[in-house]
Design a protein around this motif. Structure first.
Motif, PDB file in Angstrom:
ATOM      1  N   VAL A  91      20.113  48.103  52.264  1.00  0.00           N
ATOM      2  CA  VAL A  91      19.076  48.454  51.291  1.00  0.00           C
ATOM      3  C   VAL A  91      17.906  47.494  51.471  1.00  0.00           C
ATOM      4  O   VAL A  91      16.750  47.874  51.372  1.00  0.00           O
TER       5      VAL A  91
ATOM      6  N   ARG B  65       7.649  45.890  42.045  1.00  0.00           N
ATOM      7  CA  ARG B  65       7.640  45.981  43.498  1.00  0.00           C
ATOM      8  C   ARG B  65       6.675  44.916  43.983  1.00  0.00           C
ATOM      9  O   ARG B  65       5.732  44.550  43.283  1.00  0.00           O
TER      10      ARG B  65
ATOM     11  N   THR C 248      12.540  44.936  51.832  1.00  0.00           N
ATOM     12  CA  THR C 248      13.024  46.154  52.478  1.00  0.00           C
ATOM     13  C   THR C 248      12.178  46.437  53.713  1.00  0.00           C
ATOM     14  O   THR C 248      11.139  45.826  53.918  1.00  0.00           O
TER      15      THR C 248
ATOM     16  N   ILE D  98       9.472  51.727  48.974  1.00  0.00           N
ATOM     17  CA  ILE D  98      10.330  52.697  48.300  1.00  0.00           C
ATOM     18  C   ILE D  98       9.462  53.550  47.380  1.00  0.00           C
ATOM     19  O   ILE D  98       8.781  53.022  46.507  1.00  0.00           O
ATOM     20  N   PRO D  99       9.450  54.880  47.562  1.00  0.00           N
ATOM     21  CA  PRO D  99       8.641  55.738  46.702  1.00  0.00           C
ATOM     22  C   PRO D  99       9.097  55.649  45.243  1.00  0.00           C
ATOM     23  O   PRO D  99      10.284  55.434  44.953  1.00  0.00           O
TER      24      PRO D  99
ATOM     25  N   ALA E 157       9.430  57.949  42.941  1.00  0.00           N
ATOM     26  CA  ALA E 157      10.401  58.974  42.564  1.00  0.00           C
ATOM     27  C   ALA E 157      11.814  58.573  42.971  1.00  0.00           C
ATOM     28  O   ALA E 157      12.775  58.763  42.211  1.00  0.00           O
ATOM     29  N   HIS E 158      11.970  57.992  44.145  1.00  0.00           N
ATOM     30  CA  HIS E 158      13.288  57.538  44.601  1.00  0.00           C
ATOM     31  C   HIS E 158      13.725  56.293  43.830  1.00  0.00           C
ATOM     32  O   HIS E 158      14.899  56.104  43.570  1.00  0.00           O
ATOM     33  N   TRP E 159      12.768  55.460  43.488  1.00  0.00           N
ATOM     34  CA  TRP E 159      13.047  54.213  42.747  1.00  0.00           C
ATOM     35  C   TRP E 159      13.607  54.524  41.363  1.00  0.00           C
ATOM     36  O   TRP E 159      14.558  53.918  40.912  1.00  0.00           O
TER      37      TRP E 159
ATOM     38  N   GLY F 163      14.884  57.463  40.399  1.00  0.00           N
ATOM     39  CA  GLY F 163      15.955  58.455  40.423  1.00  0.00           C
ATOM     40  C   GLY F 163      17.243  57.914  40.767  1.00  0.00           C
ATOM     41  O   GLY F 163      18.134  57.401  40.381  1.00  0.00           O
TER      42      GLY F 163
END
Length: 109
Positions: A34, A71, A98, A102-103, A105-107, A109
């Motif tokens: 990750v 972030r 990373t 990380i977008p 929406a992914h963060w 979700g």
């Protein structure tokens, strides 16, 4: 190299400065790829800093609080995120780096 006077540098473990109660989680994030780098700030003893602590920060004896603060983007290490962990009168900020951003929406979700 020791006989000739050379110094050999050994890299410390990535999670060597992480507080013990969060070390397993850091190792898991590194193992699952990750993140590729973990940079931990010095741990703060909250008992010594009671005057500067904001109300509502107290954590119970058997509790551990993990807050994702933001972030971040470091010039040398790249994109990542900042986490604050608190447990048993100890607080530490840890930066996880990373390979990519990380977008949102992914963060979430």
């Amino acid at each position: 190299g020791k006989q000739r006077g050379y110094m050999v540098r050994v890299e410390p473990e990535e999670t060597s400065r992480v507080v013990p109660f969060f070390k397993a989680a850091c190792k898991r994030l590194l193992a699952d790829e990750v993140c590729y780098k973990v940079d931990a700030d010095e741990a703060v003893n909250l008992r010594k800093k009671k005057k500067s602590c904001e109300p509502g920060v107290a954590v119970g004896v058997n509790e551990c609080r993990v807050l994702t603060l933001a972030r971040c983007h470091h010039v040398a290490s790249g994109p990542g995120f900042k986490v604050e962990v608190t447990c048993d009168h100890t607080r530490q900020r840890i930066h996880f780096f990373t390979d990519q951003v990380i977008p949102v929406a992914h963060w979430l979700g």
